[in-house]
Design a protein around this motif. Structure first.
Motif, PDB file in Angstrom:
ATOM      1  N   ASN A  55       0.878  -1.202   0.201  1.00 31.45           N
ATOM      2  CA  ASN A  55      -0.198   0.019  -0.083  1.00 31.45           C
ATOM      3  C   ASN A  55       0.971   1.224  -0.143  1.00 31.45           C
ATOM      4  O   ASN A  55       0.778   2.155  -0.733  1.00 31.45           O
ATOM      5  CB  ASN A  55      -0.991   0.011   0.993  1.00 31.45           C
ATOM      6  CG  ASN A  55      -2.048   1.076   0.927  1.00 31.45           C
ATOM      7  OD1 ASN A  55      -2.691   0.998   0.367  1.00 31.45           O
ATOM      8  ND2 ASN A  55      -2.395   1.876   2.071  1.00 31.45           N
ATOM      9  N   ILE A  59       0.707   4.064  -2.790  1.00 34.80           N
ATOM     10  CA  ILE A  59       0.529   5.472  -2.789  1.00 34.80           C
ATOM     11  C   ILE A  59       1.549   6.273  -3.724  1.00 34.80           C
ATOM     12  O   ILE A  59       1.414   7.162  -4.154  1.00 34.80           O
ATOM     13  CB  ILE A  59       0.659   5.772  -1.240  1.00 34.80           C
ATOM     14  CG1 ILE A  59      -0.287   5.273  -0.520  1.00 34.80           C
ATOM     15  CG2 ILE A  59       0.712   7.464  -0.879  1.00 34.80           C
ATOM     16  CD1 ILE A  59      -0.357   5.338   1.109  1.00 34.80           C
ATOM     17  N   CYS A  62       0.392   6.292  -7.084  1.00 37.16           N
ATOM     18  CA  CYS A  62      -0.655   7.638  -6.988  1.00 37.16           C
ATOM     19  C   CYS A  62      -0.002   8.861  -7.256  1.00 37.16           C
ATOM     20  O   CYS A  62      -0.252   9.560  -8.193  1.00 37.16           O
ATOM     21  CB  CYS A  62      -1.408   7.414  -5.838  1.00 37.16           C
ATOM     22  SG  CYS A  62      -2.691   5.910  -5.859  1.00 37.16           S
ATOM     23  N   ALA A 108       2.889   8.586   2.331  1.00 39.25           N
ATOM     24  CA  ALA A 108       2.968   7.333   2.271  1.00 39.25           C
ATOM     25  C   ALA A 108       3.032   6.668   3.520  1.00 39.25           C
ATOM     26  O   ALA A 108       2.293   5.648   3.798  1.00 39.25           O
ATOM     27  CB  ALA A 108       3.972   6.921   1.214  1.00 39.25           C
ATOM     28  N   ASN A 111      -0.145   6.979   5.816  1.00 44.18           N
ATOM     29  CA  ASN A 111      -1.407   6.584   5.293  1.00 44.18           C
ATOM     30  C   ASN A 111      -1.262   4.974   5.031  1.00 44.18           C
ATOM     31  O   ASN A 111      -1.932   4.344   4.199  1.00 44.18           O
ATOM     32  CB  ASN A 111      -2.049   7.254   4.067  1.00 44.18           C
ATOM     33  CG  ASN A 111      -2.221   8.646   4.521  1.00 44.18           C
ATOM     34  OD1 ASN A 111      -3.312   8.832   5.282  1.00 44.18           O
ATOM     35  ND2 ASN A 111      -1.634   9.682   4.173  1.00 44.18           N
ATOM     36  N   GLU A 112      -0.361   4.398   5.172  1.00 45.55           N
ATOM     37  CA  GLU A 112       0.091   2.983   4.607  1.00 45.55           C
ATOM     38  C   GLU A 112      -0.954   2.000   5.254  1.00 45.55           C
ATOM     39  O   GLU A 112      -0.885   1.002   4.512  1.00 45.55           O
ATOM     40  CB  GLU A 112       1.642   2.934   4.669  1.00 45.55           C
ATOM     41  CG  GLU A 112       2.135   2.577   6.108  1.00 45.55           C
ATOM     42  CD  GLU A 112       3.498   2.441   6.104  1.00 45.55           C
ATOM     43  OE1 GLU A 112       3.920   2.026   7.380  1.00 45.55           O
ATOM     44  OE2 GLU A 112       4.309   2.646   5.331  1.00 45.55           O
ATOM     45  N   TYR A 117      -7.109   4.460   1.416  1.00 41.03           N
ATOM     46  CA  TYR A 117      -6.531   5.671   1.185  1.00 41.03           C
ATOM     47  C   TYR A 117      -6.266   6.124  -0.525  1.00 41.03           C
ATOM     48  O   TYR A 117      -6.389   7.479  -0.590  1.00 41.03           O
ATOM     49  CB  TYR A 117      -5.207   6.206   1.861  1.00 41.03           C
ATOM     50  CG  TYR A 117      -4.684   7.364   1.663  1.00 41.03           C
ATOM     51  CD1 TYR A 117      -5.130   8.476   2.398  1.00 41.03           C
ATOM     52  CD2 TYR A 117      -3.423   7.491   0.769  1.00 41.03           C
ATOM     53  CE1 TYR A 117      -4.515   9.692   2.156  1.00 41.03           C
ATOM     54  CE2 TYR A 117      -2.900   8.972   0.707  1.00 41.03           C
ATOM     55  CZ  TYR A 117      -3.509   9.957   1.311  1.00 41.03           C
ATOM     56  OH  TYR A 117      -3.154  11.246   1.089  1.00 41.03           O
ATOM     57  N   GLN A 118      -5.753   5.078  -1.167  1.00 43.56           N
ATOM     58  CA  GLN A 118      -5.442   5.491  -2.492  1.00 43.56           C
ATOM     59  C   GLN A 118      -6.696   6.020  -3.098  1.00 43.56           C
ATOM     60  O   GLN A 118      -6.418   6.693  -4.445  1.00 43.56           O
ATOM     61  CB  GLN A 118      -4.593   4.391  -3.157  1.00 43.56           C
ATOM     62  CG  GLN A 118      -3.510   3.949  -2.589  1.00 43.56           C
ATOM     63  CD  GLN A 118      -2.981   2.736  -3.456  1.00 43.56           C
ATOM     64  OE1 GLN A 118      -2.888   2.479  -4.528  1.00 43.56           O
ATOM     65  NE2 GLN A 118      -2.456   1.923  -2.554  1.00 43.56           N
ATOM     66  N   ARG A 121      -7.219   9.777  -1.552  1.00 39.28           N
ATOM     67  CA  ARG A 121      -6.456  10.821  -1.579  1.00 39.28           C
ATOM     68  C   ARG A 121      -6.995  11.967  -2.761  1.00 39.28           C
ATOM     69  O   ARG A 121      -7.428  11.515  -3.939  1.00 39.28           O
ATOM     70  CB  ARG A 121      -5.020  10.479  -1.602  1.00 39.28           C
ATOM     71  CG  ARG A 121      -4.657   9.952  -3.007  1.00 39.28           C
ATOM     72  CD  ARG A 121      -3.168   9.619  -3.091  1.00 39.28           C
ATOM     73  NE  ARG A 121      -2.327  10.588  -2.933  1.00 39.28           N
ATOM     74  CZ  ARG A 121      -1.728  11.272  -3.876  1.00 39.28           C
ATOM     75  NH1 ARG A 121      -2.267  10.840  -5.170  1.00 39.28           N
ATOM     76  NH2 ARG A 121      -0.675  12.087  -3.491  1.00 39.28           N
TER      77      ARG A 121
END
Length: 135
Positions: A55, A59, A62, A108, A111-112, A117-118, A121
């Protein structure tokens, strides 16, 4: 080179990428995983940690798309800006703290653990929320 798939993400295990001291590195929509940490991918007790790392690197993907939706160009721009911010952070925060102070890494890392989250955001959230000039 061994290949794994976690959460629809291709993970390539090798000896060279990322450099020693790092577990994983996002390269466009793939993740390169350091071979000495290969046992993380095989151990069911570490599944949640692996998902968190995947994850975290997702991020970064992203963040690459923030620069350009066409990932190859967005990735190139991302790596250039990442390097420039790292150089700037070396002067502001010192070489030892530069990596952890990067806006990309702060977003990252914070929010990992949030697997949604991806999708939540906003564009360039790393700059909107994490740019700090202080030490």
């Amino acid at each position: 080179m061994k290949k794994y798939i976690v959460n629809d993400t291709k993970i390539f295990v090798n000896k060279l990428i990322p450099p020693a001291g790092f577990i994983a590195l996002a390269f466009f929509n793939m993740i390169f995983w350091r071979e000495e940490y290969d046992y993380y991918l095989k151990d069911n007790r570490r599944k949640s940690y692996v998902k968190r790392v995947v994850n975290h690197e997702g991020i970064h993907t992203c963040q690459m798309r923030d620069f350009c939706k066409w990932l190859p160009l967005g990735g190139i721009i991302f790596y250039i800006v990442y390097l420039l911010e790292w150089i700037l952070r070396c002067f502001i925060n010192g070489p030892k703290n530069a990596y952890s102070m990067l806006s990309f890494e702060q977003e990252a890392a914070l929010n990992e653990k949030n697997m949604e989250y991806q999708t939540q955001r906003g564009r360039f959230d790393n700059y909107k929320k994490f740019w700090k000039w202080r030490k």
